[in-house]
Design an enzyme around this catalytic site. Sequence first.
Site, PDB file in Angstrom:
ATOM      1  CD  GLU A  98      24.123  21.417  10.586  1.00 33.57           C
ATOM      2  OE1 GLU A  98      23.507  21.757  11.605  1.00 33.57           O
ATOM      3  OE2 GLU A  98      23.774  21.699   9.442  1.00 33.57           O
ATOM      4  CB  CYS A 153      26.341  15.680   4.785  1.00 33.60           C
ATOM      5  SG  CYS A 153      26.459  17.443   4.571  1.00 33.60           S
ATOM      6  CB  CYS A 160      30.123  29.677   5.910  1.00 32.17           C
ATOM      7  SG  CYS A 160      30.776  29.762   4.219  1.00 32.17           S
ATOM      8  CB  CYS A 167      23.470  29.607   3.370  1.00 31.02           C
ATOM      9  SG  CYS A 167      24.466  28.442   4.304  1.00 31.02           S
ATOM     10  N   GLY A 209      30.172  25.455   6.253  1.00 30.89           N
ATOM     11  CA  GLY A 209      31.462  25.981   5.824  1.00 30.89           C
ATOM     12  C   GLY A 209      31.764  25.792   4.355  1.00 30.89           C
ATOM     13  CD  GLU A 210      33.644  27.071  -0.418  1.00 29.83           C
ATOM     14  OE1 GLU A 210      32.471  27.152  -0.803  1.00 29.83           O
ATOM     15  OE2 GLU A 210      34.451  26.239  -0.884  1.00 29.83           O
ATOM     16  CB  SER A 241      29.463  21.007  -1.994  1.00 26.06           C
ATOM     17  OG  SER A 241      28.583  22.026  -2.406  1.00 26.06           O
ATOM     18  CG  LEU A 266      25.967  28.009 -11.392  1.00 29.99           C
ATOM     19  CD1 LEU A 266      27.438  28.338 -11.345  1.00 29.99           C
ATOM     20  CD2 LEU A 266      25.644  27.276 -12.697  1.00 29.99           C
ATOM     21  CG  HIS A 267      22.926  28.489  -5.551  1.00 26.10           C
ATOM     22  ND1 HIS A 267      22.454  27.200  -5.611  1.00 26.10           N
ATOM     23  CD2 HIS A 267      23.804  28.504  -4.513  1.00 26.10           C
ATOM     24  CE1 HIS A 267      23.027  26.474  -4.651  1.00 26.10           C
ATOM     25  NE2 HIS A 267      23.850  27.231  -3.988  1.00 26.10           N
ATOM     26  CG  ASN A 341      15.522  23.075   2.685  1.00 28.54           C
ATOM     27  OD1 ASN A 341      14.513  22.427   2.479  1.00 28.54           O
ATOM     28  ND2 ASN A 341      16.705  22.729   2.211  1.00 28.54           N
TER      29      ASN A 341
HETATM   30  N1  SAH Z   1      29.922  25.949   1.152  1.00 30.90           N
HETATM   31  C1  SAH Z   1      29.730  24.892   0.251  1.00 30.90           C
HETATM   32  C2  SAH Z   1      29.250  23.623   0.915  1.00 30.90           C
HETATM   33  C3  SAH Z   1      28.229  23.753   2.006  1.00 30.90           C
HETATM   34  S1  SAH Z   1      26.625  24.305   1.540  1.00 30.90           S
HETATM   35  C4  SAH Z   1      28.799  25.311  -0.869  1.00 30.90           C
HETATM   36  O1  SAH Z   1      28.198  26.354  -0.779  1.00 30.90           O
HETATM   37  O2  SAH Z   1      28.715  24.569  -1.843  1.00 30.90           O
HETATM   38  C5  SAH Z   1      25.932  22.866   0.759  1.00 30.90           C
HETATM   39  C6  SAH Z   1      24.790  23.144  -0.183  1.00 30.90           C
HETATM   40  O3  SAH Z   1      23.611  23.515   0.543  1.00 30.90           O
HETATM   41  C7  SAH Z   1      25.070  24.295  -1.140  1.00 30.90           C
HETATM   42  O4  SAH Z   1      24.719  23.977  -2.460  1.00 30.90           O
HETATM   43  C8  SAH Z   1      24.184  25.386  -0.599  1.00 30.90           C
HETATM   44  O5  SAH Z   1      23.883  26.321  -1.565  1.00 30.90           O
HETATM   45  C9  SAH Z   1      22.995  24.600  -0.100  1.00 30.90           C
HETATM   46  N2  SAH Z   1      22.152  25.338   0.831  1.00 30.90           N
HETATM   47  C10 SAH Z   1      22.521  26.113   1.861  1.00 30.90           C
HETATM   48  N3  SAH Z   1      21.448  26.619   2.496  1.00 30.90           N
HETATM   49  C11 SAH Z   1      20.364  26.162   1.834  1.00 30.90           C
HETATM   50  C12 SAH Z   1      18.962  26.339   1.991  1.00 30.90           C
HETATM   51  N4  SAH Z   1      18.473  27.116   2.956  1.00 30.90           N
HETATM   52  N5  SAH Z   1      18.144  25.712   1.141  1.00 30.90           N
HETATM   53  C13 SAH Z   1      18.628  24.927   0.149  1.00 30.90           C
HETATM   54  N6  SAH Z   1      19.937  24.718  -0.054  1.00 30.90           N
HETATM   55  C14 SAH Z   1      20.812  25.333   0.780  1.00 30.90           C
HETATM   56 FE1  SF4 Z   2      26.393  28.507   3.029  1.00 33.91          FE
HETATM   57 FE2  SF4 Z   2      28.025  27.265   1.289  1.00 33.91          FE
HETATM   58 FE3  SF4 Z   2      27.351  29.863   0.951  1.00 33.91          FE
HETATM   59 FE4  SF4 Z   2      28.944  29.138   2.961  1.00 33.91          FE
HETATM   60  S1  SF4 Z   2      29.388  29.002   0.789  1.00 33.91           S
HETATM   61  S2  SF4 Z   2      27.263  30.591   3.068  1.00 33.91           S
HETATM   62  S3  SF4 Z   2      28.074  27.169   3.544  1.00 33.91           S
HETATM   63  S4  SF4 Z   2      25.973  28.082   0.857  1.00 33.91           S
END
Ligand code: SAH
Ligand code: SF4
Length: 400
Positions: A98, A153, A160, A167, A209-210, A241, A266-267, A341
Site C-alpha cells: 500500500e 508514504c 515485514c 503492527c 516493511g523495514e 523511518s 522508538l516506542h 491504531n
Molecule cells: N518499518 C519502519 C517503517 C514502517 S512502520 C518502522 O518501523 O519505522 C511506520 C510507522 O508506523 C512506525 O513508527 C510504526 O511503529 C508505526 N505503526 C505501525 N503500526 C502501528 C499502529 N498499529 N499504530 C500506530 N503506529 C503504528
Molecule cells: Fe511494522 Fe515497522 Fe515494526 Fe516492521 S519494523 S513490524 S513495518 S513497525
Amino acid sequence: MKSRQIESGLELIARLPEQWAAEATRLGGRSFHGKQIFRWIHARGVVDPLEMTDVPAALRARLVEEGLGSVATIAREQRAADNTRKLLVSLGDGANVETVLIPRAKSAELPSPVALANDANDNAGDADAAAAVDDEEQAPEDEASALIPVTQCISTQVGCAMGCAFCASGVAGLKRHMRTDEIVSQVLVGRSRLDPGERLGNVVLMGMGEPLHNYDATARALRLLTHPDGIGLSTRKVTISTSGLVPEIARLGKDFGGQIGLAISLHAADDETRSRLMPINKKYPLAELMKGLRDYPLPRRRRITIEYTLVAGKNDTAEEANKLARLLRELPVKVNLIPMNPIAASALGPPALEGVLAFQRVLCDAGYSCFIRRRRGDDVAAACGQLALCGAKPKVRVHR
Ligand code: SAH
Ligand code: SF4
C-alpha cells in the site's frame, strides 16, 4: 513482459540516465535517447515505450522487446473525507502493498485533540506518522506556490520481518523484499493520482516493511527519486523511518551524507519494554541505537524524528515519558506521539486521552518539541499494512 524483467533482473525502471545511455546505444539508438527514456519514465511517469514519441520507432520497438512496461498497478483506491487516499498497489507476482497520499491539511481542518483521542476505534495507521514527519515545517516555496503539497508514504517490503507487536505488517511476517523498480513505481503511480492543484511534496518510507532491511533496493530507489532529471525530489523531502537497524543507519548516513531525513520508531525508553514491543531491540539495544543516532551526520538545524506509538498499559506512563526525556537528552530530535491504531490481530490499543496529554506534557516540560499526531484519512486508512493484508491470515500471537 513483467516476468521477463523479473527473470533477467533487468529492472528497467531502476536504471539511472547513464545506464539508459549505454542501453540506448546497445539497442541501436544514440546515447542521448537514453536520457529521453529516463525522463519519460521518471519525470513524466510514462513507462509504455510506444508513448515515448520523441524516441525513434525502431528503438521504441526494441524497448518493448526488452520488456519495458509497468511493474505496479493500482488495484484499489480509497479516499477519505479529508482527501487522504490509500492506494492498494498490485505487483507483478500478485503481491499487494500500500501507498498513501496525504495532502497537507489546512490548519482550520485539523481535528481537536479531543476529537482525535475520543475516536479510539478508527484505524488511521501509518498515515498519521507519515503526514507528521515535517508538516510543521512549512518550506518557503510552499507559501509561494498555490499547489497543495502531498506527502506520499511508500512501502519497501511485502510484509515485514521485524515482528513488532502493534503492527499489522509485523504480525503478517515478511513475504518478500520489494525491488527498486517496484519501490519507485509506487511514486510514479501515486503521482498520477494527484488531484489538480496538488503536487508531490515529500516521500516518506513508512509504509509496509523495514526499509533498511532491504537496504540496497531502497538506497537505489532514493537515488532515483532524488535524481534531478526524474522525479527530482530534494533529499530533504525524503524521510526513512526505521525500527533501528544500527549498521544500516550508519550506511545510510555515509551513502547520502546525512541528507536523507531519519525517523526512528522508538516506542520505548528502556530495553525491557522495547524488546517486548519490538524484537529488533534484542539485536540492537537502546545504547547502540542512541550511539548510532549521535553518529548520524545530520546537517545543522535538522532534527531526527522520534516516533513513539503509545500502547495502553505497555509504554504510556508518565514515568516512561520521563525516561524518554532523559534518553533523548543532547540529541537533536522532535517527538511524534501516535496513539496506537488498533489492529485485528492484537488486543493492544491506545491509551485514553488524559494519558496521551500527560505523556506529552512531560516531554514539553523537559523542553522537547512534541506533537500528538492527528488521524488522517480515518474513514479509509488502516494501520500499517492492514489494507494490503485484508484477507490475509495473521499468525497467532500472544502479547505479554
Ligand atoms: N518499518 C519502519 C517503517 C514502517 S512502520 C518502522 O518501523 O519505522 C511506520 C510507522 O508506523 C512506525 O513508527 C510504526 O511503529 C508505526 N505503526 C505501525 N503500526 C502501528 C499502529 N498499529 N499504530 C500506530 N503506529 C503504528
Ligand atoms: Fe511494522 Fe515497522 Fe515494526 Fe516492521 S519494523 S513490524 S513495518 S513497525
